[in-house]
Design an enzyme around this catalytic site. Structure first.
Site, PDB file in Angstrom:
ATOM      1  CD1 TRP A 159      -7.384   6.263   8.660  1.00 58.94           C
ATOM      2  CD2 TRP A 159      -6.220   4.180   8.481  1.00 58.94           C
ATOM      3  NE1 TRP A 159      -6.492   6.215   7.507  1.00 58.94           N
ATOM      4  CE2 TRP A 159      -5.686   4.950   7.532  1.00 58.94           C
ATOM      5  CE3 TRP A 159      -5.714   2.780   8.303  1.00 58.94           C
ATOM      6  CZ2 TRP A 159      -4.576   4.513   6.843  1.00 58.94           C
ATOM      7  CZ3 TRP A 159      -4.718   2.473   7.734  1.00 58.94           C
ATOM      8  CH2 TRP A 159      -4.333   3.345   6.985  1.00 58.94           C
ATOM      9  CG  ASP A 199      -7.793   7.149  15.135  1.00 60.30           C
ATOM     10  OD1 ASP A 199      -6.932   7.889  15.164  1.00 60.30           O
ATOM     11  OD2 ASP A 199      -7.396   6.415  14.081  1.00 60.30           O
ATOM     12  CE  LYS A 227      -3.302   9.963   9.960  1.00 54.58           C
ATOM     13  NZ  LYS A 227      -2.857   9.768   8.460  1.00 54.58           N
TER      14      LYS A 227
END
Length: 361
Positions: free
Chosen positions: A101, A171, A195
């Site tokens: 990511w 993030d 999540k």
């Protein structure tokens, strides 16, 4: 009804209490005779839902007054573009690459300027966090970017990088609300809620006010942080139901005692699983101990066929979504806030039985 133990990395397990509350309100939210799914986002009732969600999040994270809380559609991949579009004034940014990511965010930023990878753990399949105590930060960089917790590989920053005074962007998708965090050390914190916070469909960005303003030429209206800040995340129709569920999760976290309590619970759960892995003769965790995540625990046997058999038998026993990410294989147990300690204990008991059976065969 039989609930499984859901170890999915996202969309992930939600607190059962929250799901039951939402079910009770599905047809009639607080006497309105309608579901929140059907409600006008311009109604006073929904405005109250939005305002309350933001207030509770600010309280949970102790968010300073000079930060805006923005509810944005599109998830992480949209944020990969929004960050450089809104911050890359000098057309320069530095990225620390600790997984897929972070790498995707870096590649996206290269579309808008000179995005450099100034540290990486790709050499060891992202099994550690690079030393960030003396990063070669570009003096002209607009920001330094990290992915705080690496969902696929099971690593996390336990200490923040030295950014040489540059704005830090993070993030925090898979560690969002798992423990206290000092928001003031960041320029932007953002996370996809699917999540550890709510259903898929929203990213929450916490943005320092001085970073909201001029964007790169051609930045679309819906990719400007200012659009959300100026309109209280209501410029267009927001993902109403997802935000409503996030708000219920925030209230659940407050009832549980807040983020310090969640950290203690998460440390205890992770210790149960890591302690077993460290003494196991069949399973092992590939991550350096000092960089292990509390949220995503990866493990392997070293035999792909055995890994597959374990995942299949675990599913039959009521343990769902233990298969590792397709890019790395093996197994992964995501033990987010809503995963009860009992789920981790039962998983370890199953793993112990599986190992004993394999050793006798």
């Amino acid at each position: 009804m039989a609930r499984v133990y859901n170890f999915s990395a996202g969309p992930a397990v939600l607190p059962e209490e929250v799901l039951r509350e939402a079910a009770e309100e599905m047809l009639d939210y607080r006497g309105t005779g309608m579901s929140v799914m059907e409600m006008s986002h311009r109604s006073k009732m929904y405005e109250d839902i939005m305002n309350e969600a933001e207030r509770d999040l600010r309280e949970l994270m102790n968010i300073p007054d000079n930060y805006k809380v923005l509810f944005i559609q599109g998830g992480g991949h949209v944020q990969f573009a929004m960050v450089p579009m809104n911050l890359m004034k000098n057309k320069k940014a530095d990225y620390v690459i600790t997984g897929q990511w972070a790498k995707k965010a870096w590649k996206e930023a290269q579309l808008y300027g000179d995005a450099r990878a100034i540290a990486s753990s790709e050499d060891e399949v992202y099994s550690y966090i690079p030393d960030c105590s003396n990063l070669p930060v570009d003096p002209a960089a607009d920001y330094v970017y990290i992915c705080m917790n690496n969902t696929i590989y099971g690593t996390v920053y336990h200490a923040l990088p030295d950014t040489k005074g540059k704005t830090l962007v993070a993030d925090i998708s898979s560690c969002f609300l798992s423990e206290p965090i000092d928001v003031s050390r960041f320029g932007i914190l953002w996370g996809g809620v699917q999540k550890n916070v709510g259903p898929a469909g929203v990213a929450i960005a916490i943005v320092r006010e001085d970073l909201i303003g001029d964007c790169l030429p051609g930045t679309p209206t819906m990719l400007r942080y200012s659009t959300y800040a100026e309109h209280h995340s209501m410029y267009n129709t927001p993902p109403c139901y997802t935000i409503y569920i996030c708000g219920k999760v925030f209230k659940w976290l407050k009832r549980m005692g807040g983020l310090e309590v969640m950290r203690q619970r998460n440390e205890e759960k992770a210790k149960i699983l890591y302690d077993f892995l460290d003494q196991s003769r069949l399973f092992r965790n590939p991550v350096r101990k000092e960089d292990r995540s509390l949220m995503n625990v990866t493990f392997v046997t070293g035999d792909k066929e055995l890994d597959a058999r374990f995942v299949a038998e675990a599913k039959e026993a009521g343990f769902e979504n233990l298969k590792g990410h397709r890019t790395v294989g093996g197994m992964r147990a995501s033990i987010y806030n809503a995963m009860p300690r009992e789920g981790v204990e039962k998983l370890v008991a199953f793993m112990r039985e599986f190992e004993a059976k394999e050793r006798t065969n």
